[in-house]
Design an enzyme around this catalytic site. Structure first.
Site, PDB file in Angstrom:
ATOM      1  N   ASP A  43       0.840  -1.199   0.000  1.00  0.00           N
ATOM      2  CA  ASP A  43       0.000   0.000   0.000  1.00  0.00           C
ATOM      3  C   ASP A  43       0.876   1.250   0.000  1.00  0.00           C
ATOM      4  O   ASP A  43       1.461   1.611   1.011  1.00  0.00           O
ATOM      5  CB  ASP A  43      -0.906  -0.005   1.236  1.00  0.00           C
ATOM      6  CG  ASP A  43      -1.754   1.259   1.333  1.00  0.00           C
ATOM      7  OD1 ASP A  43      -1.959   1.909   0.282  1.00  0.00           O
ATOM      8  OD2 ASP A  43      -2.214   1.560   2.443  1.00  0.00           O
TER       9      ASP A  43
ATOM     10  N   LYS B 231       1.677   7.952   1.051  1.00  0.00           N
ATOM     11  CA  LYS B 231       2.220   7.852   2.398  1.00  0.00           C
ATOM     12  C   LYS B 231       3.643   8.415   2.438  1.00  0.00           C
ATOM     13  O   LYS B 231       4.383   8.308   1.461  1.00  0.00           O
ATOM     14  CB  LYS B 231       2.290   6.381   2.835  1.00  0.00           C
ATOM     15  CG  LYS B 231       0.967   5.684   3.034  1.00  0.00           C
ATOM     16  CD  LYS B 231       1.196   4.238   3.413  1.00  0.00           C
ATOM     17  CE  LYS B 231      -0.111   3.477   3.574  1.00  0.00           C
ATOM     18  NZ  LYS B 231      -0.860   3.884   4.766  1.00  0.00           N
TER      19      LYS B 231
ATOM     20  N   ARG C 294     -10.753  -0.364   3.360  1.00  0.00           N
ATOM     21  CA  ARG C 294     -12.195  -0.470   3.597  1.00  0.00           C
ATOM     22  C   ARG C 294     -12.964  -0.648   2.291  1.00  0.00           C
ATOM     23  O   ARG C 294     -14.050  -1.228   2.279  1.00  0.00           O
ATOM     24  CB  ARG C 294     -12.689   0.747   4.370  1.00  0.00           C
ATOM     25  CG  ARG C 294     -12.612   2.063   3.619  1.00  0.00           C
ATOM     26  CD  ARG C 294     -12.687   3.262   4.542  1.00  0.00           C
ATOM     27  NE  ARG C 294     -11.496   3.390   5.360  1.00  0.00           N
ATOM     28  CZ  ARG C 294     -11.325   4.296   6.313  1.00  0.00           C
ATOM     29  NH1 ARG C 294     -12.280   5.163   6.563  1.00  0.00           N
ATOM     30  NH2 ARG C 294     -10.215   4.343   7.011  1.00  0.00           N
TER      31      ARG C 294
END
Length: 466
Positions: free
Chosen positions: A238, A245, A319
């Site tokens: 990710d 990030k 999610r």
């Protein structure tokens, strides 16, 4: 490597190169006292001379004409004591040792977990094997600990694999290996995923050149009367997507599939244990990357359940994949779902790096999972599904947004997931305990396999009420 063996021999009777003697608050345990009497008080004299108090994890190695003895301080957590002992013994040259079993099962589990290593990418010499004999332990306790540990080790191995090795396709291949244990494993490719209408999952996956895979596993022994459905987050890497990030946060994102790894490890453990219930597992495996094809802020996605989601943060990707996986699990007839995911940094801010956040839509199911975690020695803490926070997910253009504001982020993430199922759901946010940043009592830095033991305790409990 440690092998465990049950023996009827006590510390005073056993004939091995090393005997481990437990000390609790300066006092020898009963077998240690008998051994010390046999040695004419040698152990107590040595403790007094060395000022040895037997604090948790403290050790004192002694040699005499009667043999070698390792005095070791007991922790309140017997698993942690076992792990620390295993790590100490790995530094010594003894090929065998005798240990008083005390609480045999958690001690055995701790010994095995503490001895785990992931060193396949390092140059290494000959692997040392240490045979540990547990005094007055039952063989079936040690065998159960070994099988549970195998499931945990596999989950740890998967998390520890570098992301250039463990792609979504490689994770699917790993899942297929469970067919050797009698599981049914179905892997859906990108075309099949699209045909199902998993628009949220596909949006997260579309920025990567490594294609996604949806993994559906079924363990169904003959005569099973209960069923447990598991969903695990499967982000094999990710980057955060366009909500990129920072480097320090991205460095451990090979572990963003720890929830999926826990599902696989638990299914392996269940099959090895021969648990008499049906267990199904679902993992939406993909990478969240940045490219000209990657999904964007402002995109509106149509989920498998038919709900639409406005993307407000591409780093809230887990999610989205889980929304489709959860809805699919319910479509497959799930009666109750236990979902595990490294979902939010907010859970880590709230509970630290050793405790998972637990959210539940139904109290009975919540209590069952909480009790299982307690028995397994894995720390979880319930947080509320505060319905008022659902307002944070409102969107002017879609059924909901994928994030709220910065406050209560773990709660709004759980509320988002709860929108996609009607059956009882427990969501475990394992973002803190899934990946250890330094060595600990039950293992080294890296993947911990958190959740495998809890799931197996849940499954065991369901078989007892079936």
């Amino acid at each position: 490597m440690i092998t465990l063996h049950a023996t009827e021999a006590t510390l005073a009777e056993g004939k091995v190169p090393l005997k481990v003697v437990w000390v609790r608050k300066g006092e020898l345990t009963p077998q240690g006292q008998v051994l010390d009497a046999h040695l004419d008080g040698f152990l107590r004299r040595a403790m007094a001379e060395a000022g040895f108090k037997g604090e948790a994890g403290e050790s004192l190695l002694l040699a005499s004409s009667e043999g070698n003895f390792l005095l070791f301080g007991l922790d309140e957590d017997i698993r942690a004591t076992g792990g620390r002992l295993a790590q100490m013994l790995s530094k010594l040259a003894f090929p065998e040792a005798l240990v008083e079993a005390l609480e045999a099962y958690p001690l055995a589990e701790g010994l095995l977990l503490g001895a785990y290593r992931f060193d396949r990418y390092k140059e290494k010499g000959e692997d040392k094997v240490l045979a540990l004999h547990l005094s007055r332990a039952r063989p079936e306790e040690l065998e159960r600990a070994r099988k549970v540990a195998e499931g945990v080790f596999w989950a740890r191995d998967l998390v520890n694999e570098p992301p250039n090795v463990l792609t979504p396709e490689a994770l699917a291949e790993a899942a297929l290996s469970l067919r050797a244990l009698g599981l049914t494993v179905e892997v859906l490719d990108e075309e099949a995923i699209r045909a199902l209408g998993m628009g949220a999952f596909l949006a997260v996956a579309q920025g990567s050149q490594n294609p996604p895979r949806f993994i559906h596993l079924r363990y169904a022994p003959e005569g099973a009367r209960e069923r447990l459905d598991l969903v695990g987050k499967g982000l094999t890497f990710d980057s955060g997507g366009y909500s990129l990030k920072p480097t320090e946060s991205m460095a451990t994102m090979k572990g963003d599939m720890a929830g999926g790894a826990a599902v696989l490890g638990a299914l392996k453990g269940a099959a090895l244990l021969g648990l008499p219930l049906e267990i199904r597992g679902y993992i939406a495996a993909c990478e969240n990357m940045v490219s000209g094809r990657a999904y964007r802020l402002g995109d509106v996605l149509k989920t498998f359940a038919g709900k639409t989601v406005e993307v407000m943060n591409t780093d809230a990707e887990g999610r989205l994949t889980l929304a489709d996986a959860l809805a699919y699990a319910e479509r497959q007839g799930a009666k109750r779902i236990l979902e595990l995911s490294t979902l939010t940094g907010s859970a880590v801010v709230a509970l630290g790096e050793e405790v998972a956040a637990l959210f539940a839509t139904e109290e009975t199911w919540q209590k069952r999972v909480e009790e299982a975690a307690r028995k397994a020695g894995e720390k979880v803490w319930p947080l509320p599904l505060e319905k008022a926070y659902r307002e944070k997910l409102k969107s002017p253009v879609a059924d909901m947004r994928n994030v709220g504001d910065r406050y209560g982020g773990a709660i709004t993430a759980a509320l988002f997931l709860a929108e996609f199922v009607t059956v009882p759901l427990v969501h475990l946010d394992i973002a803190g305990p899934a990946f250890a940043k330094k060595a600990h009592a039950l293992g080294p830095e890296g993947g911990t396999g958190f959740g495998v033991r809890t799931v197996l305790e849940v499954a065991q409990g369901l078989t007892e009420v079936a």
